[in-house]
Design a protein around this motif. Structure first.
Motif, PDB file in Angstrom:
ATOM      1  N   UNK A   1       7.014  -8.942  -7.964  1.00  0.00           N
ATOM      2  CA  UNK A   1       6.141  -8.171  -8.855  1.00  0.00           C
ATOM      3  C   UNK A   1       4.835  -7.796  -8.162  1.00  0.00           C
ATOM      4  N   UNK A   2       4.273  -8.726  -7.399  1.00  0.00           N
ATOM      5  CA  UNK A   2       3.045  -8.433  -6.649  1.00  0.00           C
ATOM      6  C   UNK A   2       3.289  -7.278  -5.684  1.00  0.00           C
ATOM      7  N   UNK A   3       4.385  -7.358  -4.934  1.00  0.00           N
ATOM      8  CA  UNK A   3       4.701  -6.291  -3.975  1.00  0.00           C
ATOM      9  C   UNK A   3       4.933  -4.957  -4.689  1.00  0.00           C
ATOM     10  N   UNK A   4       5.542  -5.020  -5.859  1.00  0.00           N
ATOM     11  CA  UNK A   4       5.728  -3.808  -6.651  1.00  0.00           C
ATOM     12  C   UNK A   4       4.382  -3.186  -7.017  1.00  0.00           C
ATOM     13  N   UNK A   5       3.448  -3.993  -7.506  1.00  0.00           N
ATOM     14  CA  UNK A   5       2.138  -3.462  -7.906  1.00  0.00           C
ATOM     15  C   UNK A   5       1.366  -2.953  -6.697  1.00  0.00           C
ATOM     16  N   UNK A   6       1.460  -3.649  -5.571  1.00  0.00           N
ATOM     17  CA  UNK A   6       0.796  -3.173  -4.354  1.00  0.00           C
ATOM     18  C   UNK A   6       1.379  -1.820  -3.953  1.00  0.00           C
ATOM     19  N   UNK A   7       2.698  -1.705  -3.986  1.00  0.00           N
ATOM     20  CA  UNK A   7       3.357  -0.449  -3.632  1.00  0.00           C
ATOM     21  C   UNK A   7       2.970   0.656  -4.616  1.00  0.00           C
ATOM     22  N   UNK A   8       2.967   0.317  -5.900  1.00  0.00           N
ATOM     23  CA  UNK A   8       2.650   1.309  -6.921  1.00  0.00           C
ATOM     24  C   UNK A   8       1.215   1.820  -6.776  1.00  0.00           C
ATOM     25  N   UNK A   9       0.305   0.922  -6.467  1.00  0.00           N
ATOM     26  CA  UNK A   9      -1.100   1.301  -6.305  1.00  0.00           C
ATOM     27  C   UNK A   9      -1.380   1.905  -4.936  1.00  0.00           C
TER      28      UNK A   9
END
Length: 190
Positions: free
Chosen positions: A34-42
């Protein structure tokens, strides 16, 4: 809304997997995904450069390991080794978790929580609170409350450290704390 979803990331992983009986590894990997997802999304890049004062600011966090080693046997509601085994942390799974928890976890967690701490004061209790969900089966209520308070204050300290040390300083502080805690738990479980 996005801010709150980011703060809920560890809660989603813990409630779905830790409480669902999947164990520690699936839980932490789901949280980190989830952290990597949010980093990627941002699409943000984190500056992990060390400053000269990073080590000086981070060094006090090395005390987390000895503190856990000396306090946990007197504060836990059960045997640490049995608790770790119940959540899939024995043998090679535990030995692999020690460096992962001490290096990868602090890096990802600081990359995730540092922006949240800048955006909302609620990030501090949110950061501390998810740890309570993980530890509630190990610690009695008074000790659990003390840990949550200590973690909220730690989050606040990291917020204040970041402008002085950069993100690398808080990653280093977090890595020193988590490595010490993992080592202490390993020694106590033996």
């Amino acid at each position: 809304m996005r801010l709150w979803l980011k703060m809920l990331a560890p809660y989603v992983a813990v409630v779905a997997l830790w409480f669902g009986g999947a164990g520690a590894w699936p839980t932490i990997l789901a949280y980190h995904a989830q952290i990597l997802f949010w980093i990627w999304l941002d699409r943000r890049r984190s500056d992990l450069r060390f400053t000269r004062c990073s080590l000086a600011w981070a060094l006090p966090f090395v005390l987390a390991g000895p503190l856990v080693f000396f306090v946990l046997p007197h504060s836990s509601a059960g045997d640490v080794g049995e608790w770790l085994t119940r959540y899939g942390l024995s043998g090679s799974a535990w030995l692999a978790m020690i460096p992962y928890f001490g290096l990868v976890h602090p890096t990802l967690e600081q990359m995730h929580w540092a922006p949240l701490r800048r955006q909302s004061r609620w990030a501090h209790p949110a950061f501390a609170g998810y740890h309570a969900l993980v530890l509630w089966t190990l610690l009695p209520a008074p000790w659990l409350a003390a840990v949550v308070a200590a973690l909220a204050l730690t989050s606040l300290a990291w917020k204040r450290m970041t402008p002085r040390t950069g993100l690398a300083g808080t990653v280093l502080a977090h890595a020193l704390a988590d490595s010490g805690i993992a080592a202490a738990a390993w020694l106590l479980a033996r």
